[in-house]
Design a protein around this motif. Structure first.
Motif, PDB file in Angstrom:
ATOM      1  N   ARG A 185      46.609  29.329  32.087  1.00 15.61           N
ATOM      2  CA  ARG A 185      46.918  29.074  33.497  1.00 15.61           C
ATOM      3  C   ARG A 185      48.327  29.542  33.839  1.00 15.61           C
ATOM      4  O   ARG A 185      48.551  30.217  34.846  1.00 15.61           O
ATOM      5  CB  ARG A 185      46.777  27.582  33.793  1.00 15.61           C
ATOM      6  N   ASP A 186      49.307  29.197  33.005  1.00 18.54           N
ATOM      7  CA  ASP A 186      50.708  29.503  33.307  1.00 18.54           C
ATOM      8  C   ASP A 186      51.034  30.978  33.157  1.00 18.54           C
ATOM      9  O   ASP A 186      52.007  31.470  33.741  1.00 18.54           O
ATOM     10  CB  ASP A 186      51.628  28.665  32.411  1.00 18.54           C
ATOM     11  N   LEU A 187      50.222  31.708  32.372  1.00 17.08           N
ATOM     12  CA  LEU A 187      50.440  33.143  32.177  1.00 17.08           C
ATOM     13  C   LEU A 187      49.584  33.993  33.113  1.00 17.08           C
ATOM     14  O   LEU A 187      49.692  35.219  33.109  1.00 17.08           O
ATOM     15  CB  LEU A 187      50.124  33.529  30.720  1.00 17.08           C
ATOM     16  N   ASP A 188      48.750  33.346  33.911  1.00 19.76           N
ATOM     17  CA  ASP A 188      47.874  34.072  34.830  1.00 19.76           C
ATOM     18  C   ASP A 188      48.710  34.982  35.728  1.00 19.76           C
ATOM     19  O   ASP A 188      49.634  34.529  36.407  1.00 19.76           O
ATOM     20  CB  ASP A 188      47.092  33.061  35.685  1.00 19.76           C
ATOM     21  N   ALA A 189      48.388  36.274  35.711  1.00 23.16           N
ATOM     22  CA  ALA A 189      49.171  37.238  36.502  1.00 23.16           C
ATOM     23  C   ALA A 189      48.772  37.246  37.971  1.00 23.16           C
ATOM     24  O   ALA A 189      49.457  37.857  38.796  1.00 23.16           O
ATOM     25  CB  ALA A 189      49.015  38.642  35.910  1.00 23.16           C
ATOM     26  N   LEU A 190      47.681  36.565  38.308  1.00 21.50           N
ATOM     27  CA  LEU A 190      47.249  36.409  39.707  1.00 21.50           C
ATOM     28  C   LEU A 190      47.057  34.899  39.888  1.00 21.50           C
ATOM     29  O   LEU A 190      45.960  34.384  39.867  1.00 21.50           O
ATOM     30  CB  LEU A 190      45.947  37.167  39.955  1.00 21.50           C
ATOM     31  N   SER A 205      25.930  26.940  47.593  1.00 27.32           N
ATOM     32  CA  SER A 205      25.698  28.204  48.277  1.00 27.32           C
ATOM     33  C   SER A 205      27.011  28.864  48.676  1.00 27.32           C
ATOM     34  O   SER A 205      27.206  30.069  48.483  1.00 27.32           O
ATOM     35  CB  SER A 205      24.828  27.972  49.514  1.00 27.32           C
ATOM     36  N   ALA A 206      27.920  28.055  49.227  1.00 24.79           N
ATOM     37  CA  ALA A 206      29.225  28.587  49.632  1.00 24.79           C
ATOM     38  C   ALA A 206      30.004  29.107  48.431  1.00 24.79           C
ATOM     39  O   ALA A 206      30.630  30.175  48.488  1.00 24.79           O
ATOM     40  CB  ALA A 206      30.018  27.511  50.357  1.00 24.79           C
ATOM     41  N   MET A 207      29.963  28.362  47.326  1.00 23.31           N
ATOM     42  CA  MET A 207      30.711  28.765  46.144  1.00 23.31           C
ATOM     43  C   MET A 207      30.100  29.993  45.479  1.00 23.31           C
ATOM     44  O   MET A 207      30.823  30.870  44.991  1.00 23.31           O
ATOM     45  CB  MET A 207      30.778  27.601  45.148  1.00 23.31           C
ATOM     46  N   LEU A 208      28.778  30.086  45.466  1.00 20.29           N
ATOM     47  CA  LEU A 208      28.142  31.272  44.892  1.00 20.29           C
ATOM     48  C   LEU A 208      28.511  32.513  45.696  1.00 20.29           C
ATOM     49  O   LEU A 208      28.744  33.585  45.131  1.00 20.29           O
ATOM     50  CB  LEU A 208      26.621  31.086  44.854  1.00 20.29           C
ATOM     51  N   GLY A 209      28.571  32.363  47.023  1.00 23.05           N
ATOM     52  CA  GLY A 209      29.010  33.481  47.854  1.00 23.05           C
ATOM     53  C   GLY A 209      30.438  33.870  47.562  1.00 23.05           C
ATOM     54  O   GLY A 209      30.785  35.059  47.505  1.00 23.05           O
ATOM     55  N   ARG A 210      31.277  32.881  47.338  1.00 25.58           N
ATOM     56  CA  ARG A 210      32.692  33.132  47.051  1.00 25.58           C
ATOM     57  C   ARG A 210      32.863  33.833  45.704  1.00 25.58           C
ATOM     58  O   ARG A 210      33.665  34.753  45.561  1.00 25.58           O
ATOM     59  CB  ARG A 210      33.440  31.791  47.053  1.00 25.58           C
ATOM     60  N   LEU A 211      32.081  33.394  44.709  1.00 30.41           N
ATOM     61  CA  LEU A 211      32.260  33.909  43.354  1.00 30.41           C
ATOM     62  C   LEU A 211      31.739  35.331  43.161  1.00 30.41           C
ATOM     63  O   LEU A 211      32.001  35.946  42.124  1.00 30.41           O
ATOM     64  CB  LEU A 211      31.584  32.982  42.338  1.00 30.41           C
ATOM     65  N   THR A 212      31.014  35.855  44.137  1.00 28.19           N
ATOM     66  CA  THR A 212      30.519  37.229  43.998  1.00 28.19           C
ATOM     67  C   THR A 212      31.541  38.256  44.450  1.00 28.19           C
ATOM     68  O   THR A 212      31.246  39.450  44.459  1.00 28.19           O
ATOM     69  CB  THR A 212      29.225  37.419  44.811  1.00 28.19           C
ATOM     70  N   ASP A 213      32.736  37.811  44.798  1.00 25.93           N
ATOM     71  CA  ASP A 213      33.755  38.719  45.314  1.00 25.93           C
ATOM     72  C   ASP A 213      35.004  38.659  44.434  1.00 25.93           C
ATOM     73  O   ASP A 213      35.207  37.716  43.668  1.00 25.93           O
ATOM     74  CB  ASP A 213      34.098  38.321  46.761  1.00 25.93           C
ATOM     75  N   ILE A 214      35.847  39.665  44.579  1.00 22.37           N
ATOM     76  CA  ILE A 214      37.150  39.676  43.912  1.00 22.37           C
ATOM     77  C   ILE A 214      37.998  38.552  44.488  1.00 22.37           C
ATOM     78  O   ILE A 214      37.933  38.291  45.686  1.00 22.37           O
ATOM     79  CB  ILE A 214      37.832  41.048  44.142  1.00 22.37           C
ATOM     80  N   PRO A 215      38.805  37.823  43.709  1.00 22.50           N
ATOM     81  CA  PRO A 215      39.152  38.079  42.303  1.00 22.50           C
ATOM     82  C   PRO A 215      38.254  37.392  41.284  1.00 22.50           C
ATOM     83  O   PRO A 215      38.473  37.544  40.089  1.00 22.50           O
ATOM     84  CB  PRO A 215      40.574  37.514  42.213  1.00 22.50           C
TER      85      PRO A 215
END
Length: 318
Positions: A81-86, A185-195
């Motif tokens: 988590r702390d090293l995550d570059a995004l 449904s909302a989360m599945l839609g969100r997870l199909t996109d970057i990042p």
């Protein structure tokens, strides 16, 4: 939660980077075949070359978790988590600032600790989170409890009353499996996109949410809507002054195609809380579906007055 992006040390030579990659790939192969102990050895060797690559630390945490080494798993997941570059999440630097402020000026409701203590292995996961930040109903319940207990203490309120259970909260809020299905449904839609598609465990996350969604009836199926209507109507009967419950009932009626009842329920909600842009939107859509266009236009204009950037209300007005 896997990191969204990873970076190597800037001063790593090409030969050392190639050596690191070979060890990392070997670890990936071993982990993919379920040999977590062998994978951990490969990852450990890679970490001696470059321990700052966030995804490496995440996979070390996965191996440690599989090997029941919870202390190491917690350390590695925290490092990832702390090293995550995004970095979308609150890292250790921000946590320390929060703790420092809490010691000086405010009372701290430690949500992180509460969620960890409520987790079987001390590592909050899919039971409490949909992805990196959005809480499930049990997650919200746990966080709400730790906040309200601090508020109760800060205001010196009597502490003899028993807190409602999570089931009692679901009844009071009119929360049903349909709400959970819509969240999936909302989360599945969100997870199909970057990042999210960049995460190392993206396929696992999609599989988990898809399976969870398939275990529930579709949100707008007859059975789902009937159950939601029954639950919310029972809540409204007990708490008729709750504007949020009337708005929920209006949304359900709209999904059922009963637009007259939907607009009536939205009106009841707006009578109590006229500052809800979302409910004015619901009201306007229901009126439009009834063919009451002048009234619908007025409702959408109320939305603009409350939220000038409400683009869907402008679309509906058009």
């Amino acid at each position: 939660c896997a990191p969204f992006a990873s970076l190597h040390q800037p001063n790593l030579s090409e030969s050392r980077l190639n050596e690191w990659q070979q060890l990392f790939d070997a670890g990936e192969k071993a982990r993919g075949s379920g040999n977590f102990r062998e994978a951990a050895v490969d990852y450990d060797q890679a970490a001696k070359i470059d321990p700052t690559f966030a995804e490496l630390r995440f996979h070390r945490g996965q191996c440690a978790l599989q090997l029941k080494d919870l202390a190491t798993a917690r350390t590695e997941f925290t490092a990832a988590r702390d090293l995550d570059a995004l970095r979308f999440r609150c890292d250790i630097r921000l946590e320390k600032l929060i703790w420092q402020e809490a010691q000086e000026a405010v009372t701290l409701a430690d949500g992180e600790r509460a969620l960890a203590e409520a987790s079987a292995d001390g590592l909050p996961g899919a039971h409490f989170f949909y992805e990196h930040v959005h809480l499930t109903f049990p997650g919200n319940y746990t966080l709400a409890r730790v906040i309200t207990e601090k508020v109760e203490k800060a205001l010196a309120l009597p502490t003899s009353a028993t807190w409602p259970t999570i089931d009692e909260c679901e009844q009071r809020l009119g929360h049903t499996p349909r709400d959970t299905q819509m969240a999936y449904s909302a989360m599945l839609g969100r997870l199909t996109d970057i990042p999210f598609t960049l995460q190392a465990n993206h396929d696992e996350q999609l599989s988990y949410l898809t399976a969870a969604a398939r275990a529930l009836p579709p949100a707008n199926s007859v059975a789902s809507l009937r159950q939601a209507q029954s639950t919310v109507e029972a809540a409204v009967a007990r708490w008729p002054e709750d504007a949020a419950l009337w708005e929920q009932l209006g949304e359900i009626k709209q999904a059922q195609g009963d637009f007259a009842s939907a607009s009536a329920a939205a009106q009841r909600s707006l009578d109590k809380v006229p500052s809800s842009a979302d409910c004015w939107q619901l009201y306007g859509i229901s009126l439009g579906q009834e063919g009451k266009y002048e009234n619908a236009i007025s409702a959408f204009q109320h939305v603009f007055a409350l939220d000038p950037q409400a683009v869907w209300a402008r679309q509906n007005l058009a």
